[in-house]
Design a protein around this motif. Structure first.
Motif, PDB file in Angstrom:
ATOM      1  N   SER B 176     -19.679  22.697  82.138  1.00 34.60           N
ATOM      2  CA  SER B 176     -21.104  22.447  82.351  1.00 34.60           C
ATOM      3  C   SER B 176     -21.814  23.712  82.850  1.00 34.60           C
ATOM      4  CB  SER B 176     -21.225  21.329  83.391  1.00 34.60           C
ATOM      5  OG  SER B 176     -22.554  20.982  83.574  1.00 34.60           O
ATOM      6  N   GLY B 177     -23.073  23.908  82.422  1.00 38.06           N
ATOM      7  CA  GLY B 177     -23.871  25.023  82.915  1.00 38.06           C
ATOM      8  C   GLY B 177     -23.800  26.263  82.039  1.00 38.06           C
ATOM      9  N   VAL B 178     -22.865  26.287  81.121  1.00 37.40           N
ATOM     10  CA  VAL B 178     -22.701  27.465  80.260  1.00 37.40           C
ATOM     11  C   VAL B 178     -23.879  27.608  79.292  1.00 37.40           C
ATOM     12  CG1 VAL B 178     -21.328  28.370  78.341  1.00 37.40           C
ATOM     13  CG2 VAL B 178     -20.203  27.620  80.445  1.00 37.40           C
ATOM     14  N   VAL B 179     -24.378  26.481  78.793  1.00 36.89           N
ATOM     15  CA  VAL B 179     -25.416  26.562  77.755  1.00 36.89           C
ATOM     16  C   VAL B 179     -26.715  27.148  78.306  1.00 36.89           C
ATOM     17  CG1 VAL B 179     -26.319  24.195  78.025  1.00 36.89           C
ATOM     18  CG2 VAL B 179     -26.481  25.350  75.814  1.00 36.89           C
ATOM     19  N   THR B 180     -27.055  26.815  79.554  1.00 31.48           N
ATOM     20  CA  THR B 180     -28.293  27.373  80.101  1.00 31.48           C
ATOM     21  C   THR B 180     -28.116  28.871  80.384  1.00 31.48           C
ATOM     22  OG1 THR B 180     -27.620  26.582  82.289  1.00 31.48           O
ATOM     23  CG2 THR B 180     -29.159  25.208  81.074  1.00 31.48           C
ATOM     24  N   ALA B 181     -26.936  29.265  80.795  1.00 26.80           N
ATOM     25  CA  ALA B 181     -26.689  30.697  81.031  1.00 26.80           C
ATOM     26  C   ALA B 181     -26.832  31.473  79.717  1.00 26.80           C
ATOM     27  CB  ALA B 181     -25.298  30.905  81.635  1.00 26.80           C
ATOM     28  N   GLN B 232     -33.270  25.546  69.919  1.00 34.54           N
ATOM     29  CA  GLN B 232     -32.522  24.500  70.607  1.00 34.54           C
ATOM     30  C   GLN B 232     -31.055  24.913  70.683  1.00 34.54           C
ATOM     31  OE1 GLN B 232     -33.206  20.583  69.141  1.00 34.54           O
ATOM     32  NE2 GLN B 232     -31.746  19.613  70.502  1.00 34.54           N
ATOM     33  N   PHE B 233     -30.418  24.568  71.813  1.00 30.74           N
ATOM     34  CA  PHE B 233     -29.020  24.907  72.061  1.00 30.74           C
ATOM     35  C   PHE B 233     -28.268  23.619  72.372  1.00 30.74           C
ATOM     36  CE2 PHE B 233     -31.893  28.205  73.391  1.00 30.74           C
ATOM     37  CZ  PHE B 233     -31.324  29.392  72.954  1.00 30.74           C
ATOM     38  N   LEU B 234     -27.133  23.417  71.716  1.00 31.30           N
ATOM     39  CA  LEU B 234     -26.282  22.251  71.998  1.00 31.30           C
ATOM     40  C   LEU B 234     -24.860  22.746  72.159  1.00 31.30           C
ATOM     41  CD1 LEU B 234     -27.627  19.461  69.599  1.00 31.30           C
ATOM     42  CD2 LEU B 234     -27.478  19.317  72.100  1.00 31.30           C
ATOM     43  N   HIS B 235     -24.316  22.580  73.343  1.00 32.36           N
ATOM     44  CA  HIS B 235     -23.001  23.097  73.687  1.00 32.36           C
ATOM     45  C   HIS B 235     -22.008  21.942  73.732  1.00 32.36           C
ATOM     46  CE1 HIS B 235     -20.316  24.860  77.102  1.00 32.36           C
ATOM     47  NE2 HIS B 235     -19.769  25.076  75.935  1.00 32.36           N
TER      48      HIS B 235
END
Lengths: 395, 395
Positions: B176-181, B232-235
């Protein structure tokens, strides 16, 4: 799900609430390409059968909890027609469809709210008041405490913002952080490449050009962005300096005057997308758009006037001179004293305005005559107009 | 400010840097309404005299530190013309103006960069590759570590996003948190009425409909917003469930196919603004826009296809049937198997895409077969394309 339970959940959606003055349906008349609905107040609505099938409100077509269409677009038969259309005992329009026997029921308030006859569209069109310098005698205002503590105060604020494009919030505390709290009553803050809030400060003998006191011509902020910020807020915390009057001008009113006096100039500005741009060490943000944006009915929707952010034109050479002359004509109109509302923003006042309608500027002032401190932020129109619609829901 | 000092500061602006392959100017020819510039590589630029005066780069017209126009638009005399125009000893174009003797100097790289002849505009047009299902064999990818740690990796990522409308980031940590970084490498996050980031999670025996596993048809997110989110980003963090393939489709490619096969349908979708809307207890966000937006050259710029957010049409009755049939034709094209890229997103992959170009969807899956956890967020195009321009500056 039992029928009653469905109805209850459906009715949670405010689109189905009976409005204060909604008239009941009194008749239905089915024609080849039109279902006519008669209301008790004499209004008549004309609905295309395909429109009704496309908007079927049965739970398999419209999700009663999500309040969203779930019927697949490709499942809609464009040739479908009503086998029967009657007003049911419960006062709803009930349609049995010829193609598959599916049944649609439409409550009167929902049909009235979504009626798309010209009279209905006109009824729902937001009120817009264009203004000029005479607004000084009756400027739109709201009280800070009313805005912060009451639904009516908040609704009044956003209504005035939508109607006039600006509103002054009075009697706010004279301290830092107040403007973001007020703005958040309307919606979340819009972040830009300058951050989510900012401070405009000048003090005697400024050490930095950022705290200059020169005149700022009226402009729209961030015309280089795809969507320039919607509502802008500027809160005056301290203002002891001499000069520095605020200037607001209704860009929609000025554009309409230009359209009346020089329609060719107006059309050129509305039909020539040009690039605006901000660039520094970290950013290079560009967007191409017309100077005056009009909707499909020709109604002015936004202006992008900001000399500092103008990129070199990249239009055909034969349009360069007519375009610059047209833009000069608009700017002359925007700066005409009879268009400008000039006033001194007082400590404890928040100037709020629709950044793409109302241009803002500032007269020069003497920074050595005293301090001047403002704080500002933005909230987008999506949030502002949404908040107003929610506050205007019948209770 | 001394001349040398000015020059140094002006040259900090990358618009003035000599590019890797910029050719020197070799000649100038002044005509009635045109200053012709000849470059050593054989290119010829045609600049309107008024354009040159409007873009004067002297420190009184263009702020050498703010890198912005400061010459007032109304100070530009539309009838001004060069008394002389020569290439100076330093290789710059030097113009003495007839009206007031003002002198403008234009460095060659700046003129070349802002030349607005057709060939020059064509040279600067971003490369765009339309694609279909065959993209599966050569899908655009970048490595997570390269993106996070190197300028080249970051540039490559955004370049692929702009060119193809999507790019898969591989070998990211599965937490969790990798996509916003990762997204913040491109720009600040776009807040929406759903927040700044979100999680899409399903687990065996879900207790809530929010964690359903049904098919999601391909769509553009938030078509009800004035500016729907850009990138848009989807991890994918966990994915043990059976089924649930991701679907991406190039909306620009599908629109162009539609234009070729059914130009009337394309025109109707491009010329009929319709309302999209999201409403719940707290929000009622609406925006009117065409389903396919084209620029003034007819080039497709964005799509708004999202059945759930369609508001009832409010167009004239005679357009209801042709419009719905046109939209069905577009949706059929978007769902054609030869247009869709279907793949299973693996844990540690981030799917990034231009939300208004590339539609996304998901096949149904069996939630009882295992967990599935995604995290997502948005960054607007303003920030993404800006970051790419900054990374592409000559160093």
């Amino acid at each position: 799900m039992a029928a009653v339970e469905k109805r209850v959940r459906l009715n949670a959606d405010p689109d189905f609430w009976p409005g204060k003055d909604h008239a009941p349906m009194t008749g239905v008349d089915v024609r080849e390409d039109c279902v006519k609905i008669f209301w008790a107040d004499g209004r008549v609505g004309h609905f295309h059968p395909l429109w009704l099938r496309d908007n079927c409100l049965s739970p398999s077509c419209y999700h009663p909890e999500a309040w969203e269409k779930i019927q697949d677009l490709l499942a809609v038969d464009p040739e479908d027609r009503p086998a029967s259309a009657v007003l049911g005992a419960d006062g709803e329009l009930e349609i049995h469809w010829a193609s598959d026997g599916h049944v649609s029921r439409f409550p009167g308030p929902w049909l009235r709210r979504n009626c798309y006859d010209d009279w209905a569209l006109e009824e729902r069109r937001p009120h817009r008041v264009l203004w000029d310098a005479a607004i000084a005698g009756e400027r739109p205002e709201v009280d800070f405490t009313a805005v912060m503590q009451t639904r009516d105060g908040l609704r009044d604020w956003i209504y005035k913002l939508r109607t006039y494009g600006f509103c002054i919030v009075t009697d706010a505390p004279k301290r830092s952080g107040v403007v973001t709290a007020a703005a958040r009553r309307i919606g979340f803050l819009r972040e830009t490449h300058f951050g989510t809030d900012y401070s405009v400060e000048s003090k005697p003998n400024p050490e930095n050009v950022a705290y200059t006191a020169i005149e700022l011509k009226t402009h729209n902020d961030l015309s280089n962005c795809e969507a320039p910020p919607g509502i802008q807020f500027l809160h005056c915390i301290e203002f002891e300096a001499t000069g520095g009057e605020s200037i607001l001008v209704d860009g929609f009113a000025a554009s309409e005057k230009l359209r009346g006096m020089d329609p060719d100039a107006f059309d050129l500005l509305a039909q020539t997308p040009v690039v605006a741009r901000f660039h520094d060490y970290d950013w290079d943000i560009r967007h191409r758009a017309p100077t005056i944006a009009v909707d499909h009915n020709g109604v002015v929707q936004e202006l992008r006037v900001n000399r500092q952010l103008e990129a070199p034109l990249d239009i055909p050479n034969e349009k360069v001179k007519p375009f610059i002359k047209a833009k000069q004509a608009l700017v002359r109109m925007l700066r005409a004293p009879e268009q400008e509302y000039r006033f001194k923003l007082r400590p404890g006042e928040i100037m709020s305005f629709h950044n793409r309608r109302v241009l803002h500027g500032r007269a020069a002032f003497d920074p050595n005559s005293g301090r001047r401190k403002l704080e500002g932020c933005y909230v987008d129109c999506d949030q502002a107009w949404s908040r107003l619609r929610v506050l205007e829901r019948a209770e």
